[in-house]
Design a protein around this motif. Structure first.
Motif, PDB file in Angstrom:
ATOM      1  N   ALA A 180      29.297  41.568  38.884  1.00 11.43           N
ATOM      2  CA  ALA A 180      30.471  42.417  38.667  1.00 11.43           C
ATOM      3  C   ALA A 180      31.756  41.719  39.089  1.00 11.43           C
ATOM      4  O   ALA A 180      32.792  41.859  38.428  1.00 11.43           O
ATOM      5  CB  ALA A 180      30.304  43.736  39.423  1.00 11.43           C
ATOM      6  N   SER A 181      31.690  40.934  40.168  1.00  7.97           N
ATOM      7  CA  SER A 181      32.903  40.263  40.646  1.00  7.97           C
ATOM      8  C   SER A 181      33.366  39.162  39.701  1.00  7.97           C
ATOM      9  O   SER A 181      34.550  38.844  39.655  1.00  7.97           O
ATOM     10  CB  SER A 181      32.681  39.697  42.055  1.00  7.97           C
ATOM     11  N   VAL A 182      32.440  38.581  38.944  1.00  6.79           N
ATOM     12  CA  VAL A 182      32.785  37.492  38.023  1.00  6.79           C
ATOM     13  C   VAL A 182      33.075  38.015  36.617  1.00  6.79           C
ATOM     14  O   VAL A 182      34.042  37.603  35.977  1.00  6.79           O
ATOM     15  CB  VAL A 182      31.657  36.437  37.975  1.00  6.79           C
ATOM     16  N   TYR A 183      32.243  38.909  36.111  1.00  2.00           N
ATOM     17  CA  TYR A 183      32.326  39.333  34.713  1.00  2.00           C
ATOM     18  C   TYR A 183      33.068  40.651  34.527  1.00  2.00           C
ATOM     19  O   TYR A 183      33.357  41.027  33.396  1.00  2.00           O
ATOM     20  CB  TYR A 183      30.916  39.434  34.112  1.00  2.00           C
ATOM     21  N   GLY A 227      39.157  42.156  34.170  1.00  2.00           N
ATOM     22  CA  GLY A 227      39.751  41.905  32.859  1.00  2.00           C
ATOM     23  C   GLY A 227      38.899  42.387  31.694  1.00  2.00           C
ATOM     24  O   GLY A 227      39.314  42.264  30.540  1.00  2.00           O
ATOM     25  N   ARG A 228      37.748  42.940  31.962  1.00  2.00           N
ATOM     26  CA  ARG A 228      36.858  43.401  30.886  1.00  2.00           C
ATOM     27  C   ARG A 228      37.354  44.746  30.375  1.00  2.00           C
ATOM     28  O   ARG A 228      37.603  45.659  31.141  1.00  2.00           O
ATOM     29  CB  ARG A 228      35.423  43.523  31.405  1.00  2.00           C
ATOM     30  N   ALA A 266      35.168  37.815  30.849  1.00  2.00           N
ATOM     31  CA  ALA A 266      35.314  39.188  30.370  1.00  2.00           C
ATOM     32  C   ALA A 266      34.974  39.327  28.890  1.00  2.00           C
ATOM     33  O   ALA A 266      34.773  40.431  28.400  1.00  2.00           O
ATOM     34  CB  ALA A 266      36.730  39.692  30.634  1.00  2.00           C
ATOM     35  N   GLU A 267      34.886  38.213  28.167  1.00  2.00           N
ATOM     36  CA  GLU A 267      34.584  38.249  26.740  1.00  2.00           C
ATOM     37  C   GLU A 267      33.088  38.128  26.448  1.00  2.00           C
ATOM     38  O   GLU A 267      32.657  38.381  25.332  1.00  2.00           O
ATOM     39  CB  GLU A 267      35.323  37.117  26.019  1.00  2.00           C
ATOM     40  N   LEU A 268      32.313  37.738  27.449  1.00  2.00           N
ATOM     41  CA  LEU A 268      30.885  37.551  27.220  1.00  2.00           C
ATOM     42  C   LEU A 268      30.184  38.891  27.126  1.00  2.00           C
ATOM     43  O   LEU A 268      30.549  39.854  27.791  1.00  2.00           O
ATOM     44  CB  LEU A 268      30.284  36.700  28.343  1.00  2.00           C
TER      45      LEU A 268
END
Length: 185
Positions: free
Chosen positions: A139-142, A145-146, A115-117
């Motif tokens: 979308a499911s990975v990044y 929590g973003r 979520a920080e990338l």
């Protein structure tokens, strides 16, 4: 091997040459190639991929060795992951779960919070079926929590140079390193 100290230097690269017409003709018959010869990754007008020729090579060292040797350092690779495409319905149908799994593994190996990338260099072939499946995996990975205001920019070098097939991965890495170096996507 480099990270574990087995090797002091690694040369990683890929090359793609289109030397025979048969594969190109088959891909064209199957409707997989963009009729206008332009790769339109993640675009509503995406209508196929574009084959390309080229090569790319990078040298990889541990940071401590590169500093000790006085090397010019272009970027730090904090983690990596490899898997295979997984089961799918056809050659041109990617497996979104396998794509998500390799992204999760790379983020875990790098010990970073997805979520920080702020930037992701995607596979992004420009196909109307594959691109949405890949974006769902992204979308499911990044996404979880973003913060709503923290954009994840997603790029694909294939929209610039076409699909270099065996050289696609290193070409995406080189593009990302150059984007970091110049501070521009």
């Amino acid at each position: 091997s480099v990270r574990d100290g087995e090797s002091r230097l690694a040369i990683a690269g890929g090359v793609n040459l289109v030397l025979a017409p048969e594969i190109m003709m088959a891909l064209g018959r199957w409707g997989m190639l963009a009729p206008d010869g332009r790769c339109k990754t993640f675009d509503a007008a995406a209508d196929g991929f574009v084959r390309a020729e080229g090569c790319g090579v990078v040298l990889i060292k541990r940071l401590a060795d590169a500093l000790a040797d006085g090397d010019r350092i272009w970027a730090l690779v904090r983690g990596s992951a490899v898997n295979q495409a997984g089961a799918s319905g056809a050659f041109a149908v990617p497996n979104g779960l396998a794509q998500a799994a390799v992204m999760k593994a790379a983020v875990a190996d790098a010990r970073v919070d997805a979520a920080e990338l702020g930037y992701l260099e995607s596979h992004g072939t420009g196909t109307p079926l594959g691109d949405p499946i890949e974006m769902e995996g992204i979308a499911s990975v990044y996404g979880p929590g973003r913060d709503a205001g923290r954009t994840l920019w997603v790029g694909a070098v294939k929209s610039n140079v076409g699909h270099l097939e065996a050289a696609a991965g290193v070409t995406g890495l080189i593009k990302t390193v150059l984007a970091l170096r110049h501070g521009r996507i």
